[in-house]
Structures are given as structure tokens and as C-alpha cells.
Design a protein around this motif. Sequence first.
Motif, PDB file in Angstrom:
ATOM      1  N   VAL A   1      32.863   8.479   9.289  1.00 33.79           N
ATOM      2  CA  VAL A   1      34.451   9.497  10.368  1.00 33.79           C
ATOM      3  C   VAL A   1      35.381   8.051  10.553  1.00 33.79           C
ATOM      4  N   GLU A   2      35.030   6.661  10.152  1.00 32.35           N
ATOM      5  CA  GLU A   2      35.698   5.994  10.060  1.00 32.35           C
ATOM      6  C   GLU A   2      36.675   5.507   8.655  1.00 32.35           C
ATOM      7  N   LYS A   3      35.942   6.310   7.669  1.00 36.19           N
ATOM      8  CA  LYS A   3      36.854   6.132   6.425  1.00 36.19           C
ATOM      9  C   LYS A   3      37.436   7.520   5.837  1.00 36.19           C
ATOM     10  N   GLY A   4      37.064   8.301   6.799  1.00 39.41           N
ATOM     11  CA  GLY A   4      38.358   9.157   6.930  1.00 39.41           C
ATOM     12  C   GLY A   4      37.860  10.240   6.403  1.00 39.41           C
ATOM     13  N   GLN A   5      35.942  10.505   5.511  1.00 40.45           N
ATOM     14  CA  GLN A   5      35.600  11.128   5.305  1.00 40.45           C
ATOM     15  C   GLN A   5      35.623  12.733   5.826  1.00 40.45           C
ATOM     16  N   ARG A   6      35.993  12.383   7.126  1.00 41.46           N
ATOM     17  CA  ARG A   6      35.379  13.661   8.372  1.00 41.46           C
ATOM     18  C   ARG A   6      36.717  14.865   8.926  1.00 41.46           C
ATOM     19  N   GLU A   7      37.926  14.535   8.145  1.00 44.02           N
ATOM     20  CA  GLU A   7      38.927  14.687   8.951  1.00 44.02           C
ATOM     21  C   GLU A   7      39.421  16.091   9.055  1.00 44.02           C
ATOM     22  N   SER A   8      38.629  17.057   8.910  1.00 46.44           N
ATOM     23  CA  SER A   8      38.540  18.736   8.878  1.00 46.44           C
ATOM     24  C   SER A   8      37.302  18.690   9.680  1.00 46.44           C
ATOM     25  N   ASP A   9      36.610  17.972   9.966  1.00 46.63           N
ATOM     26  CA  ASP A   9      36.268  18.657  11.513  1.00 46.63           C
ATOM     27  C   ASP A   9      36.926  19.268  12.371  1.00 46.63           C
ATOM     28  N   ILE A  10      36.187  19.756  13.321  1.00 48.03           N
ATOM     29  CA  ILE A  10      36.443  20.722  14.339  1.00 48.03           C
ATOM     30  C   ILE A  10      36.686  19.790  15.745  1.00 48.03           C
ATOM     31  N   VAL A  11      35.804  18.085  15.910  1.00 47.65           N
ATOM     32  CA  VAL A  11      36.127  17.446  16.306  1.00 47.65           C
ATOM     33  C   VAL A  11      35.438  16.454  16.022  1.00 47.65           C
ATOM     34  N   LEU A  12      36.207  15.120  16.468  1.00 44.55           N
ATOM     35  CA  LEU A  12      36.234  14.016  15.819  1.00 44.55           C
ATOM     36  C   LEU A  12      36.079  12.374  17.436  1.00 44.55           C
ATOM     37  N   VAL A  13      35.015  12.381  17.876  1.00 41.39           N
ATOM     38  CA  VAL A  13      35.088  11.005  18.085  1.00 41.39           C
ATOM     39  C   VAL A  13      34.807   9.502  18.033  1.00 41.39           C
ATOM     40  N   LYS A  14      35.611   9.261  18.213  1.00 41.38           N
ATOM     41  CA  LYS A  14      36.347   7.209  17.947  1.00 41.38           C
ATOM     42  C   LYS A  14      35.850   6.523  18.407  1.00 41.38           C
ATOM     43  N   LYS A  15      34.820   5.574  17.904  1.00 39.66           N
ATOM     44  CA  LYS A  15      34.882   4.749  19.046  1.00 39.66           C
ATOM     45  C   LYS A  15      35.170   4.339  20.237  1.00 39.66           C
ATOM     46  N   LEU A  16      33.944   6.257  21.529  1.00 42.40           N
ATOM     47  CA  LEU A  16      34.797   6.178  22.771  1.00 42.40           C
ATOM     48  C   LEU A  16      33.321   5.011  23.427  1.00 42.40           C
ATOM     49  N   ARG A  17      34.430   4.484  24.195  1.00 42.63           N
ATOM     50  CA  ARG A  17      33.585   3.883  25.640  1.00 42.63           C
ATOM     51  C   ARG A  17      34.446   4.014  26.759  1.00 42.63           C
ATOM     52  N   LYS A  18      32.880   3.938  27.964  1.00 42.17           N
ATOM     53  CA  LYS A  18      32.922   4.360  29.194  1.00 42.17           C
ATOM     54  C   LYS A  18      32.156   3.186  29.547  1.00 42.17           C
ATOM     55  N   VAL A  19      33.605   2.665  30.878  1.00 45.44           N
ATOM     56  CA  VAL A  19      32.529   2.012  32.055  1.00 45.44           C
ATOM     57  C   VAL A  19      32.997   2.767  33.331  1.00 45.44           C
ATOM     58  N   HIS A  20      32.074   2.111  33.859  1.00 47.37           N
ATOM     59  CA  HIS A  20      31.883   2.663  35.332  1.00 47.37           C
ATOM     60  C   HIS A  20      32.106   1.539  36.735  1.00 47.37           C
ATOM     61  N   ASP A  21      32.752   1.452  37.190  1.00 48.63           N
ATOM     62  CA  ASP A  21      33.010   0.270  38.459  1.00 48.63           C
ATOM     63  C   ASP A  21      31.398   0.554  39.406  1.00 48.63           C
ATOM     64  N   THR A  22      30.491   0.082  39.172  1.00 53.06           N
ATOM     65  CA  THR A  22      29.444  -0.391  40.432  1.00 53.06           C
ATOM     66  C   THR A  22      30.411  -0.430  41.912  1.00 53.06           C
ATOM     67  N   ASP A  23      28.888  -0.856  42.957  1.00 47.74           N
ATOM     68  CA  ASP A  23      30.021  -0.795  44.126  1.00 47.74           C
ATOM     69  C   ASP A  23      29.809  -2.078  44.531  1.00 47.74           C
ATOM     70  N   GLY A  24      28.636  -3.400  43.808  1.00 46.48           N
ATOM     71  CA  GLY A  24      29.365  -4.510  43.309  1.00 46.48           C
ATOM     72  C   GLY A  24      30.385  -4.434  42.939  1.00 46.48           C
ATOM     73  N   GLY A  25      30.826  -4.083  42.333  1.00 49.34           N
ATOM     74  CA  GLY A  25      32.164  -4.410  41.404  1.00 49.34           C
ATOM     75  C   GLY A  25      31.743  -5.181  39.783  1.00 49.34           C
TER      76      GLY A  25
END
Length: 266
Positions: free
Chosen positions: A212-236
Motif C-alpha cells: 500500500v505504502e509503495k503505491g502498488q495497490r492504487e487500484s483497490d476500492i478501499v485504501l487505509v493508510k496509517k490510520l490512528r484512533k485515540v480516545h480521551d478517557t475520563d481521567g484525561g
Amino acid sequence: FVSGANYVAYWLGNFIFDFLSYLVTVAIALILILAFQRKEYVGDATSAFCVILLFVVYGLSGIGGAYWISNFFDNHSTAQTVTLLGNFIVGFILVVLIFFMRNIASTKSAADILVYVFRIVPAFCVGDGLMNIATSYSLRDLTGTTPAYELKIAGWDLIYMAAESVLFFTVSAFIDHPSRHRRQALLQFRGGEVAPELEEEDEDVAAEREEVEKGQRESDIVLVKKLRKVHDTDGGVAKVAVQNLTFGVKKGEVFGFLVTNGAGKT
């Protein structure tokens, strides 16, 4: 899409199921009214039709209201408990309160004002409408017969619930619409940040990332690149749910996403 289903199909299916379930309760209520020969409700065709209409419109507005209120809760059981308790208080206690206030000279004017405020809640409307129909029937020898659909009997309650049905369903549809969720997600998205490199990765996952990172999958219908998800907890404290996720999905491919429980799939 909602839960993997078409947005309209999902909510239409939910509503049809909920409304049909509610009609079972309505049928039982009508059978009991007929069995006990409550003439104030079924003594004439106009009153009977108005009672049925009250029940039907209450179902529409009540279900729409429940959909809207559910957005304020994270737990479905809490939402159900609060909704049931609220309907009991407003649909029974306040209806009785208004009834007594209307029959006391010093509080009648206040009741005439408060009733328009309380009608914001569908449960009050159906209770108030039924109470007014019964009261009008009991006073028919003194005041004459007044059609149940008159504004001062059940008319205002029907109008309120009809308007609330449209309002509640419109608001619920807007809140849960996929496009609104996408816009909200974009506002929270920080595209300029760089996800930290992973120290360990399975061979097949690393190979997928490299393609994916080398551009060999550009024909794919879905591409996810370096996705990061961070949640804030109650304690901060920041909790990383997804860290540097990269993959592609080819057209026509059956894609399986397998990770351990709690790894952040959702």
C-alpha cells in the motif's frame, strides 16, 4: 449505511417492527374498552374513531420521541427505564393534576396555560385526550353533545401529536444520518499528524503495508493508510485504540479483518 444496512431500510424496518408491536397493545386496549362497555369512548362512531386516532397518532409520536431521546443515553436499559418513568409521570400524574386544577376556580387559568406546555410530551396528549372525551361524555346532559374531535376535547392533542411525529422523526433522521457522522468525523480528523512506526508486525500485515505504502495497490476500492484512533478517557489519559493501521481491499475480494478482542475493530 447503519449497522451494515441501507440507512432508509434500517430505520424503516425498525419503525415498522416497533409500530406493529405497539398495535398489539392498542388492540388489547380496545378489546378491554369494548368488553367493559365504556360508552364514553365507543358510545358513538365519532368518539370511537377519535379514540382509535388518538392511539394511532400517539404510537407515531411516541416511537419518534423514543428514537430521539435514545440519543441522550449510552446505555439502552437506562434509556428504556427513564422513558417509561417519564411517560408514567407525564402521561398519568400530570394528566390527573391538570384535571383537578381545571375544576378548581383559583387554578383553572394556570391549568389552561400549562396544558399547552405539557402537550409537548405525547404521553400527556393521549392521556389528556382520553380524559377530555370521558369528561365531555359525562357532562353531555348539561352542555350538550360535543364531537370528540373538537379542539377543546381531543383536537389540540391530535394536532400536537401529529406535529411531534414529524418533528421527532425528522430530528432523529438528521442526528443519525451517515453524512452528518462523516462531517463530524472529518472535523475531528487530524490528517497532518504522523503515526509512530510499529516495532512488531506479523509478516503478512507488514507485506500488506509495504504494498500500500509503495503505491502498488492504487487500484483497490478501499485504501487505509496509517490510520490512528485515540480516545480521551475520563481521567484525561489518551487511550490508543488503533495504531498505524494500513491495508487495502481489492474489487470483488471477500475481506476478513481478524484481530483479538479489544484490539479496536469497531
